[in-house]
Design a protein around this motif. Sequence first.
Motif, short mmCIF file in Angstrom:
data_model
loop_
_atom_site.label_atom_id
_atom_site.label_comp_id
_atom_site.label_asym_id
_atom_site.label_seq_id
_atom_site.Cartn_x
_atom_site.Cartn_y
_atom_site.Cartn_z
N ILE A 95 46.88 44.68 49.85
CA ILE A 95 48.40 44.10 48.90
C ILE A 95 49.82 44.41 50.37
CG2 ILE A 95 49.73 45.41 47.40
CD1 ILE A 95 47.24 46.46 46.25
N GLY A 96 50.28 43.58 49.55
CA GLY A 96 51.56 43.23 50.64
C GLY A 96 53.06 43.16 49.70
N ASP A 97 54.35 42.52 50.21
CA ASP A 97 55.23 41.57 49.72
C ASP A 97 54.48 40.89 48.86
OD1 ASP A 97 58.21 41.61 48.54
OD2 ASP A 97 58.72 41.38 50.61
N ALA A 98 54.56 40.80 47.69
CA ALA A 98 54.41 39.69 46.72
C ALA A 98 53.55 39.29 46.93
CB ALA A 98 55.62 38.94 46.36
N TYR A 99 51.92 39.78 47.45
CA TYR A 99 50.35 39.27 47.60
C TYR A 99 50.10 40.15 47.56
CZ TYR A 99 50.84 40.36 52.66
OH TYR A 99 50.69 41.16 54.04
N VAL A 100 48.23 39.85 47.22
CA VAL A 100 46.89 40.36 46.80
C VAL A 100 46.30 39.40 48.50
CG1 VAL A 100 45.69 41.46 46.73
CG2 VAL A 100 47.86 41.69 45.86
N VAL A 101 45.22 39.53 48.82
CA VAL A 101 44.84 39.00 49.73
C VAL A 101 43.33 40.10 49.46
CG1 VAL A 101 43.63 38.28 52.02
CG2 VAL A 101 46.27 38.18 51.42
N ARG A 102 42.27 39.72 49.56
CA ARG A 102 40.72 39.62 49.34
C ARG A 102 40.20 38.86 50.46
NH1 ARG A 102 39.88 40.89 43.39
NH2 ARG A 102 41.24 42.74 42.77
N ARG A 103 39.32 39.80 51.04
CA ARG A 103 38.17 38.58 52.52
C ARG A 103 36.59 39.92 51.63
NH1 ARG A 103 38.13 36.91 58.18
NH2 ARG A 103 35.78 35.84 57.98
N ILE A 104 35.76 38.98 51.46
CA ILE A 104 34.93 39.04 50.58
C ILE A 104 33.29 38.37 51.61
CG2 ILE A 104 32.90 39.03 48.84
CD1 ILE A 104 35.93 39.64 47.03
N GLY A 105 33.22 38.27 52.34
CA GLY A 105 31.77 37.83 53.26
C GLY A 105 33.06 37.30 53.23
N ASN A 106 33.00 35.44 54.10
CA ASN A 106 33.48 35.28 54.28
C ASN A 106 34.40 33.71 53.79
OD1 ASN A 106 34.33 32.99 56.99
ND2 ASN A 106 32.92 30.92 56.53
N ASP A 107 35.34 34.36 52.48
CA ASP A 107 35.74 34.10 51.74
C ASP A 107 37.25 34.57 51.20
OD1 ASP A 107 33.97 31.89 50.12
OD2 ASP A 107 32.59 32.88 49.39
N LEU A 108 38.32 34.28 51.38
CA LEU A 108 39.15 34.81 51.02
C LEU A 108 39.97 34.89 49.62
CD1 LEU A 108 40.89 34.03 54.75
CD2 LEU A 108 40.23 36.64 53.56
N TYR A 109 40.38 35.14 48.83
CA TYR A 109 41.44 34.99 47.94
C TYR A 109 42.62 35.33 48.03
CZ TYR A 109 36.86 34.43 46.12
OH TYR A 109 35.46 33.74 46.57
N VAL A 110 43.24 35.50 47.40
CA VAL A 110 45.15 34.98 47.50
C VAL A 110 44.90 35.04 46.48
CG1 VAL A 110 46.95 35.32 48.76
CG2 VAL A 110 45.14 34.50 49.88
N LYS A 111 46.20 35.62 45.62
CA LYS A 111 47.24 36.06 44.72
C LYS A 111 48.55 36.04 44.65
CE LYS A 111 46.88 39.19 40.87
NZ LYS A 111 46.55 38.83 39.48
N LEU A 112 49.41 35.34 44.56
CA LEU A 112 50.93 35.17 45.02
C LEU A 112 51.81 35.66 43.65
CD1 LEU A 112 51.18 31.70 46.88
CD2 LEU A 112 51.75 34.23 47.87
N THR A 113 52.95 36.85 44.73
CA THR A 113 53.13 36.86 43.11
C THR A 113 55.58 36.17 42.66
OG1 THR A 113 53.98 38.83 43.70
CG2 THR A 113 52.22 39.07 42.09
N ALA A 114 55.24 36.23 44.12
CA ALA A 114 56.68 35.25 44.44
C ALA A 114 56.66 34.25 45.65
CB ALA A 114 57.48 36.48 45.04
N GLU A 115 57.79 33.69 46.13
CA GLU A 115 57.42 32.89 47.10
C GLU A 115 57.54 33.29 48.36
OE1 GLU A 115 57.31 28.28 48.01
OE2 GLU A 115 57.23 29.60 46.20
#
Length: 250
Positions: A95-115
């Motif tokens: 969890i960073g500044d305006a983003y969340v990144v999840r890595r599950i196996g070889n898949d990445l999921y990113v949610k942006l809350t700001a540019e």
Amino acid sequence: MHDQLRRFTAGTVLLAGVLTLAGCTSDAATPGGTGQPAPMASSALPADPAAALAQAASRLGTESARFTVIFGKGERSEEKASGTVDPATGDWELIGDAYVVRRIGNDLYVKLTAEPRFSVYAGQYADDLGKWVHQVAPEPSGTVLAFGTDFPWTPARAASGMSGPARTADRMFQGTVKAGARAATDPVCTAELDVAGRFSRISTDADAVEPATVLTYSDYGLPVTITAPPAEQTIEDHLFTFAQLGTIFA
């Protein structure tokens, strides 16, 4: 006096019971992890600094943990992100500044809350905000911290092999590590171990061209579950560029 002590002791026990029944514990409600970390048992360290670091390295990836990455100084503003990692699967959430990144196996999921701060132009990811963007993880790179095969343990493993390690405090060691291609000199690395002999803080001091990093580990053994977002909240986006999130991904 004895009656006063008995009343104080009884009151303390009663209060502790009330707080426990009321759920007043330090249980952390954070994404990717619930419950309490395992109790920390004290561990003696070998007298030789290299042996102490090697012993700590042997435990990397054997327990779940919280971690925090602070990256960048000089011309770049400081970046900070925190997360949890499940060593059994290698899955992690950051969890960073305006983003969340999840890595599950070889898949990445990113949610942006700001540019993202390093977007090429304003509004580039306007359609992605608030959604989970799915991508396949890029090939491991020696220069991208978050996409190495051993993240987030990589800096600790590098520290365990530092050159000329010296004990500077009871559980603190200092030496140099191999510099990146852009760095002028080999950076000074400081490693700190917790009372159980595990890495708790790694800091690397370098120049403005090769920014410094600080990585901390805590709450070893806490329960961690990293799950993929619901399919209905996930979109496929081949235009998404991780490097624009920050230096950790660049």
